[in-house]
Design a protein around this motif. Structure first.
Motif, short mmCIF file in Angstrom:
data_model
loop_
_atom_site.label_atom_id
_atom_site.label_comp_id
_atom_site.label_asym_id
_atom_site.label_seq_id
_atom_site.Cartn_x
_atom_site.Cartn_y
_atom_site.Cartn_z
N SER A 12 10.71 1.31 -9.24
CA SER A 12 11.68 2.13 -8.25
C SER A 12 11.11 3.31 -8.44
O SER A 12 11.19 4.48 -7.54
CB SER A 12 12.77 2.02 -8.60
OG SER A 12 13.56 2.03 -10.04
N SER A 13 10.93 3.99 -9.84
CA SER A 13 10.51 5.38 -10.21
C SER A 13 9.14 5.91 -10.09
O SER A 13 8.55 6.70 -9.86
CB SER A 13 10.72 5.55 -11.39
OG SER A 13 10.01 5.05 -12.50
N SER A 14 8.00 5.25 -9.11
CA SER A 14 6.55 4.84 -9.29
C SER A 14 6.64 5.60 -7.68
O SER A 14 7.37 5.58 -6.63
CB SER A 14 5.91 3.84 -9.64
OG SER A 14 6.46 2.89 -8.68
N THR A 42 1.28 -5.09 -23.70
CA THR A 42 0.61 -6.06 -24.23
C THR A 42 0.72 -7.14 -23.31
O THR A 42 -0.52 -8.35 -23.27
CB THR A 42 1.00 -7.42 -25.69
OG1 THR A 42 2.73 -7.31 -25.00
CG2 THR A 42 1.21 -5.78 -26.44
N GLU A 43 2.02 -7.07 -22.35
CA GLU A 43 1.36 -8.13 -21.08
C GLU A 43 0.81 -7.69 -20.20
O GLU A 43 0.49 -8.95 -18.81
CB GLU A 43 2.53 -8.87 -20.06
CG GLU A 43 3.19 -10.12 -21.25
CD GLU A 43 4.86 -9.83 -20.46
OE1 GLU A 43 5.52 -9.39 -20.29
OE2 GLU A 43 6.29 -10.62 -21.57
N LYS A 44 0.29 -6.47 -20.49
CA LYS A 44 -1.30 -5.84 -19.74
C LYS A 44 -0.25 -5.32 -17.47
O LYS A 44 -0.50 -5.44 -16.71
CB LYS A 44 -2.55 -6.62 -18.80
CG LYS A 44 -2.39 -6.88 -20.40
CD LYS A 44 -4.13 -7.18 -20.41
CE LYS A 44 -4.95 -7.17 -21.36
NZ LYS A 44 -6.40 -7.81 -21.73
N LYS A 45 1.32 -5.27 -17.88
CA LYS A 45 2.18 -4.80 -16.87
C LYS A 45 1.96 -3.59 -16.61
O LYS A 45 1.81 -3.37 -15.53
CB LYS A 45 3.57 -5.17 -16.73
CG LYS A 45 3.85 -6.64 -17.01
CD LYS A 45 4.43 -7.59 -16.05
CE LYS A 45 4.29 -9.25 -15.73
NZ LYS A 45 4.11 -9.78 -15.36
N ILE A 64 1.74 2.09 -13.31
CA ILE A 64 1.97 0.05 -13.24
C ILE A 64 0.39 -1.06 -12.75
O ILE A 64 0.15 -0.24 -12.07
CB ILE A 64 3.17 -0.22 -12.21
CG1 ILE A 64 4.76 0.89 -13.10
CG2 ILE A 64 3.81 -1.21 -11.88
CD1 ILE A 64 5.54 0.89 -11.82
N LYS A 65 0.28 -1.87 -13.37
CA LYS A 65 -1.10 -2.37 -13.06
C LYS A 65 -0.42 -3.65 -12.28
O LYS A 65 0.17 -4.52 -12.12
CB LYS A 65 -1.62 -3.54 -14.00
CG LYS A 65 -2.14 -2.14 -15.51
CD LYS A 65 -2.56 -2.76 -16.05
CE LYS A 65 -3.68 -1.64 -17.25
NZ LYS A 65 -4.05 -2.21 -18.21
#
Length: 69
Positions: A12-14, A42-45, A64-65
């Motif tokens: 929401s802040s992106s 580590t979860e690559k999020k 954010i990926k």
């Protein structure tokens, strides 16, 4: 706060896929937020560029990926 709530706040802040967020915290919550950020990395999020612990808040900046592997 759990990792789902943290991820929702980051989304929401992106703007696009870049996020910048300052979360008000207590000294007990700062270590929990740091742990949640490590889990999301580590979860690559997310990819964290900056993590700054201040006296009463934590500042996060990164990417954010969206693409899944």
């Amino acid at each position: 706060m759990n990792k789902v709530e943290l991820l929702k706040k980051l989304v929401s802040s992106s703007r696009g896929n870049l996020f910048s967020l300052e979360i008000p915290t207590t000294t007990e919550n700062q270590s929990k937020i740091q742990e949640l950020v490590r889990v999301l990395e580590t979860e690559k999020k997310i990819k964290l560029r900056e993590y700054v612990q201040r006296e009463y808040s934590v500042y996060l900046q990164g990417i954010i990926k969206y693409a899944s592997e």
